[in-house]
Design a protein around this motif. Structure first.
Motif, PDB file in Angstrom:
ATOM      1  N   SER A 147       0.835  -1.207   0.000  1.00 58.37           N
ATOM      2  CA  SER A 147       0.000   0.000   0.000  1.00 58.37           C
ATOM      3  C   SER A 147       0.867   1.253   0.000  1.00 58.37           C
ATOM      4  CB  SER A 147      -0.919   0.008   1.222  1.00 58.37           C
ATOM      5  OG  SER A 147      -1.674   1.197   1.282  1.00 58.37           O
ATOM      6  N   SER A 148       1.878   1.259   0.839  1.00 58.20           N
ATOM      7  CA  SER A 148       2.792   2.395   0.899  1.00 58.20           C
ATOM      8  C   SER A 148       3.573   2.533  -0.401  1.00 58.20           C
ATOM      9  CB  SER A 148       3.760   2.218   2.074  1.00 58.20           C
ATOM     10  OG  SER A 148       4.667   3.290   2.153  1.00 58.20           O
ATOM     11  N   LEU A 149       3.913   1.409  -1.026  1.00 57.21           N
ATOM     12  CA  LEU A 149       4.645   1.442  -2.292  1.00 57.21           C
ATOM     13  C   LEU A 149       3.798   2.071  -3.401  1.00 57.21           C
ATOM     14  CD1 LEU A 149       6.404  -2.053  -2.293  1.00 57.21           C
ATOM     15  CD2 LEU A 149       7.517   0.185  -2.148  1.00 57.21           C
ATOM     16  N   VAL A 150       2.512   1.770  -3.403  1.00 55.96           N
ATOM     17  CA  VAL A 150       1.617   2.355  -4.409  1.00 55.96           C
ATOM     18  C   VAL A 150       1.584   3.875  -4.267  1.00 55.96           C
ATOM     19  CG1 VAL A 150      -0.799   2.582  -5.109  1.00 55.96           C
ATOM     20  CG2 VAL A 150       0.176   0.325  -4.732  1.00 55.96           C
ATOM     21  N   LEU A 151       1.482   4.355  -3.038  1.00 55.32           N
ATOM     22  CA  LEU A 151       1.471   5.803  -2.808  1.00 55.32           C
ATOM     23  C   LEU A 151       2.817   6.424  -3.195  1.00 55.32           C
ATOM     24  CD1 LEU A 151      -0.427   6.040   0.611  1.00 55.32           C
ATOM     25  CD2 LEU A 151      -1.291   6.568  -1.678  1.00 55.32           C
ATOM     26  N   ALA A 152       3.896   5.695  -2.933  1.00 54.17           N
ATOM     27  CA  ALA A 152       5.228   6.186  -3.302  1.00 54.17           C
ATOM     28  C   ALA A 152       5.356   6.309  -4.819  1.00 54.17           C
ATOM     29  CB  ALA A 152       6.302   5.254  -2.754  1.00 54.17           C
ATOM     30  N   LEU A 153       4.864   5.302  -5.540  1.00 56.63           N
ATOM     31  CA  LEU A 153       4.923   5.337  -7.003  1.00 56.63           C
ATOM     32  C   LEU A 153       3.991   6.397  -7.565  1.00 56.63           C
ATOM     33  CD1 LEU A 153       5.108   1.522  -7.873  1.00 56.63           C
ATOM     34  CD2 LEU A 153       6.954   3.207  -7.856  1.00 56.63           C
ATOM     35  N   ILE A 155       3.458   9.310  -6.113  1.00 57.07           N
ATOM     36  CA  ILE A 155       4.243  10.539  -5.964  1.00 57.07           C
ATOM     37  C   ILE A 155       5.297  10.633  -7.066  1.00 57.07           C
ATOM     38  CG2 ILE A 155       5.907  11.749  -4.489  1.00 57.07           C
ATOM     39  CD1 ILE A 155       4.425  10.545  -2.071  1.00 57.07           C
ATOM     40  N   ALA A 156       5.956   9.512  -7.353  1.00 54.17           N
ATOM     41  CA  ALA A 156       6.986   9.502  -8.392  1.00 54.17           C
ATOM     42  C   ALA A 156       6.391   9.793  -9.761  1.00 54.17           C
ATOM     43  CB  ALA A 156       7.691   8.146  -8.402  1.00 54.17           C
ATOM     44  N   THR A 157       5.209   9.266 -10.027  1.00 57.56           N
ATOM     45  CA  THR A 157       4.550   9.503 -11.316  1.00 57.56           C
ATOM     46  C   THR A 157       4.209  10.972 -11.492  1.00 57.56           C
ATOM     47  OG1 THR A 157       3.567   7.287 -11.228  1.00 57.56           O
ATOM     48  CG2 THR A 157       2.616   8.842 -12.799  1.00 57.56           C
ATOM     49  N   ILE A 158       3.716  11.592 -10.433  1.00 60.78           N
ATOM     50  CA  ILE A 158       3.391  13.016 -10.488  1.00 60.78           C
ATOM     51  C   ILE A 158       4.659  13.841 -10.734  1.00 60.78           C
ATOM     52  CG2 ILE A 158       2.591  14.985  -9.114  1.00 60.78           C
ATOM     53  CD1 ILE A 158       0.599  13.037  -7.793  1.00 60.78           C
ATOM     54  N   GLY A 159       5.740  13.469 -10.058  1.00 64.80           N
ATOM     55  CA  GLY A 159       7.015  14.145 -10.295  1.00 64.80           C
ATOM     56  C   GLY A 159       7.492  13.966 -11.729  1.00 64.80           C
ATOM     57  N   SER A 208      -5.642  10.461  -7.482  1.00 59.10           N
ATOM     58  CA  SER A 208      -6.890   9.801  -7.097  1.00 59.10           C
ATOM     59  C   SER A 208      -6.806   8.301  -7.329  1.00 59.10           C
ATOM     60  CB  SER A 208      -8.070  10.388  -7.890  1.00 59.10           C
ATOM     61  OG  SER A 208      -8.239  11.754  -7.599  1.00 59.10           O
ATOM     62  N   LEU A 209      -6.260   7.900  -8.472  1.00 60.06           N
ATOM     63  CA  LEU A 209      -6.112   6.477  -8.773  1.00 60.06           C
ATOM     64  C   LEU A 209      -5.181   5.809  -7.774  1.00 60.06           C
ATOM     65  CD1 LEU A 209      -6.688   4.107 -10.673  1.00 60.06           C
ATOM     66  CD2 LEU A 209      -4.745   4.851 -12.072  1.00 60.06           C
ATOM     67  N   GLY A 210      -4.078   6.467  -7.455  1.00 58.63           N
ATOM     68  CA  GLY A 210      -3.140   5.914  -6.477  1.00 58.63           C
ATOM     69  C   GLY A 210      -3.773   5.757  -5.115  1.00 58.63           C
TER      70      GLY A 210
END
Length: 220
Positions: A147-153, A155-159, A208-210
């Motif tokens: 779950s934490s990895l999904v949120l991390a990715l 953030i990375a996608t937005i960056g 939102s998807l993340g």
């Protein structure tokens, strides 16, 4: 003078396709590189399951170097390397090279932080059960942090979306190129507004998807 929309929409659709191309390809390659980096940082750090201070310190320094360089400077600094990899330093495909270097190490750090959130008792339990380091990583560490990895990715996608827009400043194509070429250089305010709104919508959709995926994973 009224804004002529006839030329804009074909250019806009091309820019959108280029942005998606840069973000999707760049993200896939960055994950392939960044995920193992994050795992290695966790398992080789002090008191890690495969503690190795030399490897940890080397990776840590490399990540800090790439994270400290602004993307626009990185693009220019690695032009020889970009030419070596793709044969050119201009264009959408060429922009993927600095995007990957910029994002992969960032993902590595985010993955490290996510994995460090896993309760150390889970690791100790796995070791008590006789699990190998490989089994601990794949059956305990990564599943517990998914779950934490999904949120991390996320953030990375937005960056990465933001960085892909900056790639337009050096001929990388995409929405950023459209905004600079027509919106800034030709003083077309309408173009600037549309490109900015488009980027905001993309970021909102990704976030939102993340959030939805991470929430579902937490429930499981």
């Amino acid at each position: 003078m009224a804004f002529d929309w006839s030329w804009f929409w074909p250019e806009f659709l091309t820019a959108i396709n280029q942005t998606f191309y840069m973000v999707i390809v760049g993200l896939i390659i960055s994950i392939i590189i960044g995920l193992p980096i994050g795992v290695v940082l966790v398992i080789t750090r002090e008191n890690g399951i495969l503690e190795n201070k030399i490897i940890f310190n080397i990776l840590n320094v490399i990540i800090n170097i790439f994270r400290s360089v602004p993307f626009i400077i990185l693009v220019v600094a690695i032009i020889p390397f970009t030419r070596l990899v793709v044969g050119t330093s201009i264009g959408t495909t060429a922009a993927i090279v600095p995007l990957v270097l910029y994002t992969a190490f960032y993902i590595g750090r985010l993955v490290e932080n996510s994995l460090l959130e896993v309760d150390h008792g889970t690791i100790e339990l796995a070791q008590a059960m006789g699990a190998t380091p490989w089994q601990i990583i794949w059956r305990f560490l990564l599943p517990e942090a998914r779950s934490s990895l999904v949120l991390a990715l996320t953030i990375a996608t937005i960056g990465l979306i933001g960085a892909s827009a900056m790639a337009g400043a050096v001929g990388g194509g995409g929405i950023g190129d459209l905004a600079i070429t027509y919106g800034y250089n030709q003083f077309k305010t309408e173009v600037m507004i549309i490109t900015v709104v488009t980027l905001i919508i993309l970021v909102q959709l990704v976030q939102s998807l993340g959030n939805i995926i991470a929430k579902k994973l937490r429930r499981k």
